[in-house]
Design a protein around this motif. Sequence first.
Motif, PDB file in Angstrom:
ATOM      1  N   ARG A  12      67.677  27.640 -10.059  1.00 22.61           N
ATOM      2  CA  ARG A  12      66.612  27.710  -9.048  1.00 22.61           C
ATOM      3  C   ARG A  12      66.652  26.815  -7.986  1.00 22.61           C
ATOM      4  O   ARG A  12      65.524  26.643  -7.093  1.00 22.61           O
ATOM      5  N   TRP A  13      67.743  26.101  -7.875  1.00 23.70           N
ATOM      6  CA  TRP A  13      67.762  25.177  -6.779  1.00 23.70           C
ATOM      7  C   TRP A  13      68.119  25.772  -5.380  1.00 23.70           C
ATOM      8  O   TRP A  13      68.544  26.862  -5.373  1.00 23.70           O
ATOM      9  N   VAL A  14      67.655  25.186  -4.316  1.00 24.62           N
ATOM     10  CA  VAL A  14      67.827  25.621  -3.093  1.00 24.62           C
ATOM     11  C   VAL A  14      68.648  24.588  -2.271  1.00 24.62           C
ATOM     12  O   VAL A  14      69.315  24.986  -1.453  1.00 24.62           O
ATOM     13  N   GLN A  15      68.526  23.401  -2.445  1.00 28.55           N
ATOM     14  CA  GLN A  15      69.039  22.422  -1.669  1.00 28.55           C
ATOM     15  C   GLN A  15      69.395  21.016  -2.517  1.00 28.55           C
ATOM     16  O   GLN A  15      68.077  20.806  -3.252  1.00 28.55           O
ATOM     17  N   VAL A  16      70.249  20.446  -2.440  1.00 29.27           N
ATOM     18  CA  VAL A  16      70.600  19.134  -2.913  1.00 29.27           C
ATOM     19  C   VAL A  16      70.625  18.119  -1.606  1.00 29.27           C
ATOM     20  O   VAL A  16      71.579  18.463  -0.913  1.00 29.27           O
ATOM     21  N   TYR A  17      70.144  16.953  -1.716  1.00 29.13           N
ATOM     22  CA  TYR A  17      70.307  15.880  -0.922  1.00 29.13           C
ATOM     23  C   TYR A  17      70.798  14.681  -1.328  1.00 29.13           C
ATOM     24  O   TYR A  17      70.163  14.074  -2.214  1.00 29.13           O
ATOM     25  N   LEU A  18      72.027  14.394  -1.258  1.00 26.52           N
ATOM     26  CA  LEU A  18      72.495  13.229  -1.569  1.00 26.52           C
ATOM     27  C   LEU A  18      72.482  12.203  -0.471  1.00 26.52           C
ATOM     28  O   LEU A  18      72.957  12.426   0.561  1.00 26.52           O
ATOM     29  N   ALA A  19      71.994  10.946  -1.056  1.00 33.07           N
ATOM     30  CA  ALA A  19      72.121   9.814  -0.126  1.00 33.07           C
ATOM     31  C   ALA A  19      72.847   8.652  -0.781  1.00 33.07           C
ATOM     32  O   ALA A  19      72.381   8.310  -1.987  1.00 33.07           O
ATOM     33  N   VAL A  29      71.129   8.320  -4.731  1.00 32.86           N
ATOM     34  CA  VAL A  29      70.253   9.055  -5.221  1.00 32.86           C
ATOM     35  C   VAL A  29      70.446  10.582  -4.842  1.00 32.86           C
ATOM     36  O   VAL A  29      71.081  10.844  -3.696  1.00 32.86           O
ATOM     37  N   MET A  30      69.885  11.422  -5.678  1.00 34.44           N
ATOM     38  CA  MET A  30      70.066  12.802  -5.402  1.00 34.44           C
ATOM     39  C   MET A  30      68.534  13.450  -5.371  1.00 34.44           C
ATOM     40  O   MET A  30      68.132  13.457  -6.641  1.00 34.44           O
ATOM     41  N   LEU A  31      68.273  13.968  -4.415  1.00 32.06           N
ATOM     42  CA  LEU A  31      66.961  14.607  -4.484  1.00 32.06           C
ATOM     43  C   LEU A  31      67.130  16.137  -4.213  1.00 32.06           C
ATOM     44  O   LEU A  31      68.348  16.418  -3.853  1.00 32.06           O
TER      45      LEU A  31
END
Length: 136
Positions: free
Chosen positions: A25-32, A45-47
């Motif tokens: 059910r993921w929509v977006q992953v934000y890797l910093a 981190v991955m949000l």
Amino acid sequence: MVDVVARQEALEALVERIRQIAPPRWVQVYLAFETHPDGSNPTWVMLGAVNADNRWGFGQFDLDPQVFDLAVAFLDVSEPTWTTLELKVDRAGTFDVDLGYDGTAPAGEFTPALLERLQDYPTTFQAEYGDPPHAG
């Protein structure tokens, strides 16, 4: 001279790995990912956002060693060498990458500007995506 093909392939491999490990059910992953100018002391981190029917769910995703290795591989083929990588990957496979070149974070910490963007992620995601599809 920058090997544009190698750089694009490294970025696409990173995007694909994120898509492979994203939770249901993921929509977006934000890797910093932030490092010193010499490539040392990486912090990352991955949000992400998931569709929780009547609301968006936000949280930190498990850190994946292969994502780390692929981010380092992307760093290795990048010239000039970036110090900050912000990568947002959507379920459809589209992605947005933002590279910074002046990171000065202490080891194990993010720069204040990146930390603020991480803290604001739920708000900026909501502004971009609106309400979840099942929200009534």
